[in-house]
Design a protein around this motif. Structure first.
Motif, short mmCIF file in Angstrom:
data_model
loop_
_atom_site.label_atom_id
_atom_site.label_comp_id
_atom_site.label_asym_id
_atom_site.label_seq_id
_atom_site.Cartn_x
_atom_site.Cartn_y
_atom_site.Cartn_z
N VAL A 33 -19.54 -8.70 -5.46
CA VAL A 33 -18.35 -7.99 -5.96
C VAL A 33 -17.17 -8.41 -5.09
CG1 VAL A 33 -17.31 -5.76 -6.48
CG2 VAL A 33 -19.79 -6.02 -6.59
N GLU A 34 -16.04 -8.77 -5.74
CA GLU A 34 -14.86 -9.15 -4.97
C GLU A 34 -13.60 -8.59 -5.62
OE1 GLU A 34 -14.49 -13.37 -4.79
OE2 GLU A 34 -14.84 -13.65 -6.93
N LYS A 35 -12.55 -8.52 -4.83
CA LYS A 35 -11.26 -7.99 -5.29
C LYS A 35 -10.24 -9.12 -5.34
CE LYS A 35 -7.54 -4.99 -3.53
NZ LYS A 35 -6.62 -6.08 -3.14
N LYS A 36 -9.44 -9.12 -6.40
CA LYS A 36 -8.35 -10.08 -6.53
C LYS A 36 -7.14 -9.32 -7.04
CE LYS A 36 -7.23 -14.56 -8.59
NZ LYS A 36 -7.69 -15.64 -9.50
N ASN A 37 -6.18 -9.04 -6.15
CA ASN A 37 -5.04 -8.18 -6.46
C ASN A 37 -5.57 -6.81 -6.90
OD1 ASN A 37 -3.20 -10.26 -5.86
ND2 ASN A 37 -3.50 -11.15 -7.88
N ASP A 38 -5.23 -6.36 -8.09
CA ASP A 38 -5.73 -5.07 -8.57
C ASP A 38 -6.89 -5.24 -9.55
OD1 ASP A 38 -3.84 -3.88 -7.02
OD2 ASP A 38 -2.43 -3.47 -8.66
N GLN A 39 -7.54 -6.37 -9.47
CA GLN A 39 -8.71 -6.63 -10.31
C GLN A 39 -9.97 -6.67 -9.46
OE1 GLN A 39 -8.11 -10.18 -12.64
NE2 GLN A 39 -6.19 -9.45 -13.53
N GLN A 59 -13.09 1.97 -1.91
CA GLN A 59 -12.80 1.39 -0.60
C GLN A 59 -11.48 0.62 -0.61
OE1 GLN A 59 -16.23 -1.02 0.15
NE2 GLN A 59 -17.61 0.73 0.35
N HIS A 60 -11.12 0.08 -1.79
CA HIS A 60 -9.91 -0.73 -1.89
C HIS A 60 -8.77 0.05 -2.57
CE1 HIS A 60 -12.93 -3.84 -1.04
NE2 HIS A 60 -11.91 -4.50 -0.51
N GLU A 61 -8.94 1.39 -2.63
CA GLU A 61 -7.89 2.28 -3.13
C GLU A 61 -7.46 1.93 -4.56
OE1 GLU A 61 -4.74 3.02 -0.31
OE2 GLU A 61 -6.04 2.53 1.38
N LEU A 62 -8.45 1.63 -5.38
CA LEU A 62 -8.19 1.31 -6.79
C LEU A 62 -8.81 2.38 -7.67
CD1 LEU A 62 -8.87 -2.54 -6.73
CD2 LEU A 62 -6.65 -1.40 -6.91
N LEU A 122 -7.70 -2.52 -12.64
CA LEU A 122 -7.56 -1.15 -12.17
C LEU A 122 -6.12 -0.90 -11.70
CD1 LEU A 122 -10.92 -0.98 -10.17
CD2 LEU A 122 -10.50 -0.35 -12.55
N GLN A 123 -5.86 0.29 -11.21
CA GLN A 123 -4.54 0.66 -10.75
C GLN A 123 -4.62 1.09 -9.28
OE1 GLN A 123 -1.90 0.37 -12.89
NE2 GLN A 123 -3.36 -0.31 -14.47
N ARG A 124 -3.53 0.88 -8.55
CA ARG A 124 -3.48 1.39 -7.19
C ARG A 124 -3.53 2.91 -7.22
NH1 ARG A 124 -4.93 -2.19 -3.80
NH2 ARG A 124 -4.08 -0.84 -2.18
N GLY A 125 -4.27 3.50 -6.30
CA GLY A 125 -4.41 4.95 -6.30
C GLY A 125 -4.47 5.50 -4.88
N ASN A 126 -4.52 6.80 -4.80
CA ASN A 126 -4.64 7.49 -3.52
C ASN A 126 -6.12 7.66 -3.21
OD1 ASN A 126 -5.09 10.11 -1.94
ND2 ASN A 126 -2.91 9.70 -1.58
N VAL A 127 -6.54 7.14 -2.07
CA VAL A 127 -7.96 7.12 -1.75
C VAL A 127 -8.56 8.52 -1.70
CG1 VAL A 127 -7.65 7.09 0.77
CG2 VAL A 127 -9.70 6.05 -0.25
N LEU A 128 -7.79 9.51 -1.22
CA LEU A 128 -8.30 10.88 -1.14
C LEU A 128 -8.47 11.48 -2.54
CD1 LEU A 128 -6.24 12.29 1.88
CD2 LEU A 128 -8.60 11.44 1.85
N ILE A 181 -9.00 9.67 -5.31
CA ILE A 181 -10.12 8.96 -5.92
C ILE A 181 -11.45 9.53 -5.42
CG2 ILE A 181 -11.26 6.71 -6.17
CD1 ILE A 181 -8.46 5.44 -5.73
N GLN A 182 -11.53 9.74 -4.10
CA GLN A 182 -12.75 10.30 -3.51
C GLN A 182 -13.02 11.70 -4.05
OE1 GLN A 182 -15.00 8.91 -0.71
NE2 GLN A 182 -16.07 10.33 -2.09
N ALA A 183 -11.98 12.51 -4.19
CA ALA A 183 -12.16 13.88 -4.70
C ALA A 183 -12.70 13.86 -6.12
CB ALA A 183 -10.83 14.64 -4.64
#
Length: 307
Positions: free
Chosen positions: A95-101, A119-122, A197-203, A205-207
């Protein structure tokens, strides 16, 4: 014949005799979530797209049946097992990340991909945090839960065509609908998926993932082996409610039982066989049809041979 195929596959995989990569006449119950299923003639575990392509072309050329599996979570393999070659893709889990993908190989567990996104705040894959399937299987059936599904975030898939060629298919060309796609009809073998995906708030997303995990653990019978949700949702109804209202919770055939915790699940309470599962599924379908005149369509796939 199995020995000759075994030796040819060793050459394809460029391995010495190695039981980690090829197995002969092994029970598939080791690899299914129901812990049922008969033996496979040969099981092979490729680690690269090139190996998958070569195995595919080899079986095509020699007219050997080929069955491809991910982690066999929404699947029942019959007690007679599977003839020919079974190719299990769980070693292909990069699994890898490329920008927001996020780009995930087909053998990766979609649960792990959702955690990678966290982990990548997506944001966008929270719905998948409890789905026990591989990426390949998730695309195959447009897996979903709690209001989200693969089609919401899938951009494209890298597939092997039935002619053995690599091709990138846009998500809209996979005909993704409720628990279905055209992957089987077109003979595609999914190798990789790209999610936008979209940038998000890690807290946050976790919640959300914590909330969905709590809902899943409190409602689903995770303490027993199962094949996940057995039936699709009938239009205007909920399968679990129909089964519950048919007084089928706790109904047991052999070691297979309609879960007392969630009627939409059939669990292996000990020593269950694929035949037990299939007989219980048919009994549930007939009972619900007789009582409510509603046809329950299976979500779980059934493959393989009878004993």
């Amino acid at each position: 014949m199995n020995k000759k195929i075994y030796e040819d596959l060793l050459v394809i995989l460029e391995k010495d005799s190695n039981e980690d990569h090829i197995k002969i006449n092994q029970s598939l119950s080791y690899y299914t979530y129901t812990k049922t299923g008969g033996p496979a003639d040969i099981i092979v575990f490729p680690t690269t797209y090139e190996e998958v392509q070569k195995i595919f072309q080899y079986t095509l050329e020699h007219k050997i049946p080929l069955t491809v599996l991910g982690n066999a979570s929404n699947l029942i393999i019959k007690d007679g097992g599977i003839r020919g070659v079974v190719m299990i893709l769980t070693d292909m889990d990069k699994v890898e990340k490329k920008n927001d993908q996020i780009i995930a190989q087909s053998g990766a567990a979609i649960i792990d991909v959702s955690r990678f996104a966290l982990q990548h705040e997506l944001t966008g894959l929270e719905f998948a945090c409890g789905i026990p399937g591989s990426i390949g299987g998730a695309l195959y059936m447009n897996a979903g839960a709690y209001g989200g599904e693969v089609s919401d975030v899938l951009k494209e898939a890298l597939v092997l065509t039935k002619e053995g060629e690599l091709m990138v298919i846009d998500a809209e060309d996979l005909d993704l609908d409720y628990r279905t796609s055209n992957i089987e009809k077109n003979g595609y073998l999914v190798l990789e998926a790209t999610f936008v995906l979209q940038r998000g708030n890690v807290l946050e997303i976790q919640a959300k993932m914590d909330e969905l995990t709590y809902l899943r653990e409190s409602k689903q019978p995770l303490e027993y082996p199962s094949c996940g949700s057995v039936f699709k949702r009938p239009p205007g109804y909920f399968a679990g409610k129909l089964i519950q209202d048919s007084d089928l919770q706790g109904k047991r055939i052999g070691g297979a039982e309609v879960s007392k915790k969630h009627a939409g699940f059939i669990v292996n309470v000990g020593g269950g066989t694929a035949t037990d599962y299939m007989n219980l599924i048919e009994h549930v379908q007939k009972t619900v049809k007789d009582k409510f005149n509603v046809e329950l369509e299976r979500e779980v796939r059934i493959i393989g041979e009878d004993v």
